[in-house]
Design an enzyme around this catalytic site. Structure first.
Site, mmCIF file in Angstrom:
data_model
loop_
_atom_site.group_PDB
_atom_site.id
_atom_site.type_symbol
_atom_site.label_atom_id
_atom_site.label_comp_id
_atom_site.label_asym_id
_atom_site.label_seq_id
_atom_site.Cartn_x
_atom_site.Cartn_y
_atom_site.Cartn_z
ATOM 1 N NE ARG A 1 -13.918 -16.200 -40.306
ATOM 2 C CZ ARG A 1 -15.230 -16.178 -40.367
ATOM 3 N NH1 ARG A 1 -15.953 -17.154 -39.846
ATOM 4 N NH2 ARG A 1 -15.848 -15.163 -40.934
ATOM 5 C CD GLU B 1 -1.113 8.481 0.938
ATOM 6 O OE1 GLU B 1 -1.309 9.712 0.833
ATOM 7 O OE2 GLU B 1 -0.567 7.948 1.917
ATOM 8 N N PRO B 2 -5.100 8.618 -2.748
ATOM 9 C CG PRO B 2 -7.140 8.929 -1.645
ATOM 10 C CD PRO B 2 -5.754 8.400 -1.441
ATOM 11 C CB ILE C 1 -4.625 -1.693 -1.970
ATOM 12 C CG1 ILE C 1 -4.332 -0.258 -1.506
ATOM 13 C CG2 ILE C 1 -3.644 -2.700 -1.361
ATOM 14 C CD1 ILE C 1 -3.019 0.336 -2.010
ATOM 15 C CD GLU D 1 3.748 -3.980 -9.290
ATOM 16 O OE1 GLU D 1 4.966 -4.158 -9.428
ATOM 17 O OE2 GLU D 1 2.981 -4.839 -8.806
ATOM 18 N N GLY E 1 -15.297 -10.143 -35.566
ATOM 19 C CA GLY E 1 -16.412 -10.039 -34.625
ATOM 20 C C GLY E 1 -16.281 -11.007 -33.448
ATOM 21 C CB ALA F 1 -0.932 -0.023 1.213
HETATM 22 N N1 CAA Z 1 15.158 2.509 -7.273
HETATM 23 C C1 CAA Z 1 15.737 2.835 -6.103
HETATM 24 N N2 CAA Z 1 15.655 4.052 -5.555
HETATM 25 C C2 CAA Z 1 14.959 4.975 -6.223
HETATM 26 C C3 CAA Z 1 14.322 4.713 -7.453
HETATM 27 C C4 CAA Z 1 14.451 3.403 -7.982
HETATM 28 N N3 CAA Z 1 13.868 3.055 -9.126
HETATM 29 N N4 CAA Z 1 13.702 5.839 -7.870
HETATM 30 C C5 CAA Z 1 13.932 6.788 -6.942
HETATM 31 N N5 CAA Z 1 14.690 6.265 -5.946
HETATM 32 C C6 CAA Z 1 15.167 6.937 -4.746
HETATM 33 C C7 CAA Z 1 16.130 8.060 -5.084
HETATM 34 O O1 CAA Z 1 17.448 7.571 -5.219
HETATM 35 C C8 CAA Z 1 15.969 8.958 -3.862
HETATM 36 O O2 CAA Z 1 16.677 8.400 -2.766
HETATM 37 P P1 CAA Z 1 17.723 9.278 -1.884
HETATM 38 O O3 CAA Z 1 17.012 10.527 -1.471
HETATM 39 O O4 CAA Z 1 18.076 8.373 -0.757
HETATM 40 O O5 CAA Z 1 18.865 9.570 -2.799
HETATM 41 C C9 CAA Z 1 14.494 8.810 -3.529
HETATM 42 O O6 CAA Z 1 14.063 7.579 -4.102
HETATM 43 C C10 CAA Z 1 13.616 9.932 -4.029
HETATM 44 O O7 CAA Z 1 13.832 10.044 -5.415
HETATM 45 P P2 CAA Z 1 13.563 11.387 -6.190
HETATM 46 O O8 CAA Z 1 14.099 12.555 -5.431
HETATM 47 O O9 CAA Z 1 14.064 11.156 -7.568
HETATM 48 O O10 CAA Z 1 11.970 11.501 -6.145
HETATM 49 P P3 CAA Z 1 10.970 12.068 -7.222
HETATM 50 O O11 CAA Z 1 9.754 12.436 -6.480
HETATM 51 O O12 CAA Z 1 11.604 13.088 -8.091
HETATM 52 O O13 CAA Z 1 10.689 10.802 -8.188
HETATM 53 C C11 CAA Z 1 9.662 8.676 -8.692
HETATM 54 C C12 CAA Z 1 10.403 9.543 -7.687
HETATM 55 C C13 CAA Z 1 10.674 7.855 -9.460
HETATM 56 C C14 CAA Z 1 8.789 9.459 -9.671
HETATM 57 C C15 CAA Z 1 8.769 7.819 -7.773
HETATM 58 O O14 CAA Z 1 7.872 8.623 -7.070
HETATM 59 C C16 CAA Z 1 8.038 6.723 -8.486
HETATM 60 O O15 CAA Z 1 8.606 5.687 -8.838
HETATM 61 N N6 CAA Z 1 6.695 6.899 -8.663
HETATM 62 C C17 CAA Z 1 5.856 5.845 -9.148
HETATM 63 C C18 CAA Z 1 5.240 5.116 -8.010
HETATM 64 C C19 CAA Z 1 4.755 3.772 -8.399
HETATM 65 O O16 CAA Z 1 5.394 3.028 -9.116
HETATM 66 N N7 CAA Z 1 3.587 3.405 -7.852
HETATM 67 C C20 CAA Z 1 3.056 2.132 -8.052
HETATM 68 C C21 CAA Z 1 2.168 1.805 -6.914
HETATM 69 S S1 CAA Z 1 2.290 0.172 -6.391
HETATM 70 C C22 CAA Z 1 1.276 -0.745 -7.337
HETATM 71 O O17 CAA Z 1 0.806 -0.371 -8.361
HETATM 72 C C23 CAA Z 1 1.131 -2.096 -6.801
HETATM 73 C C24 CAA Z 1 -0.052 -2.880 -7.141
HETATM 74 O O18 CAA Z 1 -0.938 -3.016 -6.332
HETATM 75 C C25 CAA Z 1 -0.074 -3.670 -8.402
#
Ligand code: CAA
Length: 380
Positions: A268, A127-128, A157, A363, A340, A124
């Site tokens: 087909r 969020e909204p 989730i 993801e 179709g 989880a």
């Molecule tokens: N691997 C490891 N670390 C990472 C990373 C990665 N791919 N991407 C970012 N980080 C780390 C950075 O190194 C940084 O760490 P430090 O501060 O320790 O150096 C930290 O995360 C923050 O990174 P940023 O400053 O770059 O943050 P940002 O806000 O500019 O960008 C982002 C981050 C990559 C956009 C991130 O927010 C992201 O991946 N967003 C997408 C979220 C996502 O995938 N959600 C899916 C929900 S889960 C789901 O869908 C599951 C389900 O139920 C099927």
């Protein structure tokens, strides 16, 4: 580079294929139509070791490698992508993170039953108002003695209604932005923790998706994963693993679409011959097969890098970006080839098309994958 699978990997692939055909396929249309969670199937997947594939035997897992996991995920998702995502979340987003960053207490209490497939996990983060922009977590956790008190809402989730254990990210120090986020294990049934109604989705309808609410929900201190303030890094690292899981699911959807399109085109007849003899259809099949092969190789490459203990962030995102894109393309082409018939439930490809779209969204959307890839390219 070795393109040969080991005997064990081939055996796992075969087991997954047979299980998908005999145990999953017969109920797939009905479960999709009525949005029924495949509880019995998930239980059997657990008995096969498929719900804890890469967890070491020390923590009751099957101790398999990531390449085997990708092969199994493709076979399962080829038949039913809903079952694929349930398996992927438990393996990639829950077990992996708990084994790598959980305390011995957490591994003993939560990871072991998850790896045995006796319990189901959920992740989880969203969020909204925090989907792609995941650092902006509004769910809070405030320390009170030996407990953390959680308040907030989580969205979208997977396994939300069916899971027993939830990994929940929450803000424990808002001033520190992402460095103030902490990850917790929250058990189903904890006072103040509830789930919303099941979302009525376009695809992967047999998996359950819902929101979660936390209202003064008290979580014991020992349920903190890794350490306070490491929750965002935990989530990002865990998602890297989730991404080759969803890439495998997407490859499975594309392969399932291709298999059905190929079969149909040989049966087909139109204009006096099987439609497979028309170049218009042959070109579609050739393009689909080429794209699937490329997507599979990208996904296996990410898995192999992980197995070798090397950095796979860029490759996992590339695999997810490309595989999800071609899953949609191949499913669309499969519907087109069926004409179709492709538009009705009985011929399955309409479900594959509906299921394919989510792989470009969850993801990490395709746009987020491009951000991750670009950052890794610029870092090199
Ligand atoms: N691997 C490891 N670390 C990472 C990373 C990665 N791919 N991407 C970012 N980080 C780390 C950075 O190194 C940084 O760490 P430090 O501060 O320790 O150096 C930290 O995360 C923050 O990174 P940023 O400053 O770059 O943050 P940002 O806000 O500019 O960008 C982002 C981050 C990559 C956009 C991130 O927010 C992201 O991946 N967003 C997408 C979220 C996502 O995938 N959600 C899916 C929900 S889960 C789901 O869908 C599951 C389900 O139920 C099927």
């Amino acid at each position: 580079m070795n393109f040969e699978f080991t005997e064990e990997q081939l055996m796992i692939q075969q087991t997954a294929r047979e299980f998908a055909e005999t145990e999953i396929a017969p109920t797939a249309i009905e479960r999709d139509k009525e949005a029924i969670f495949p509880a019995e199937i998930v239980k059997k997947l657990g008995e096969l070791g498929f719900m804890g594939m890469m967890v070491s035997p020390e923590y009751d897992g099957a101790g398999m490698d990531t390449v085997s996991y990708v092969l199994a995920m493709i076979e399962i998702s080829k038949i039913d992508a809903s079952v694929g995502v349930i398996m992927s979340v438990n393996n990639s987003l829950v077990n992996y993170g708990l084994e790598k960053w959980g305390s011995e207490f957490i591994k003993d209490k939560y990871l072991k039953p998850l790896a045995r497939g006796e319990k189901l996990g959920a992740f989880a983060l969203s969020e909204p108002e925090a989907g792609s922009d995941a650092t902006h977590q509004k769910t809070t956790a405030v320390k009170d003695g030996d407990y953390w008190v959680l308040n907030g809402i989580k969205n979208w989730i997977t396994n939300g209604q069916s899971a027993d254990y939830f990994i929940v990210m929450a803000q424990t120090d808002p001033d520190k932005r992402h460095k103030g986020i902490t990850a917790f294990v929250v058990e189903k049934g904890t006072e103040g923790f509830d789930h919303g109604v099941k979302e009525d989705k376009l695809g992967i309808r047999s998996s359950d998706t819902c929101s979660l609410t936390f209202t003064n929900c008290r979580v014991p201190e020992e349920n903190v994963i890794w350490e306070v303030g490491k929750g965002f890094n935990f989530a990002m690292n865990t998602l890297n693993g989730g991404r080759y899981g969803i890439a495998s699911q997407a490859v499975g959807i594309a392969q399932g679409s291709f298999d059905l399109a190929l079969k149909y085109s040989k049966e087909r007849k139109a204009f006096g011959t099987e439609i497979a003899n028309h170049q218009a259809i042959q070109f579609k099949l050739a393009e689909m097969a080429t794209k699937i092969e490329a997507a599979k190789l990208l996904t296996l490459q990410a898995a192999a890098l992980k197995d070798e203990g090397r950095n796979y962030i860029k490759e996992a995102s590339m695999a997810k970006l490309y595989s999800s894109q071609i899953a949609v393309e191949c499913a669309l082409e499969a519907v087109q080839i069926h004409g179709g018939y492709g538009y009705v439930r009985e011929y399955i490809v309409e479900r594959l098309l509906r299921d394919s779209k989510i792989t470009e969204i969850y993801e990490g959307t395709s746009e987020i994958q491009k951000i991750v890839i670009a950052r890794e390219l610029l870092r090199d």
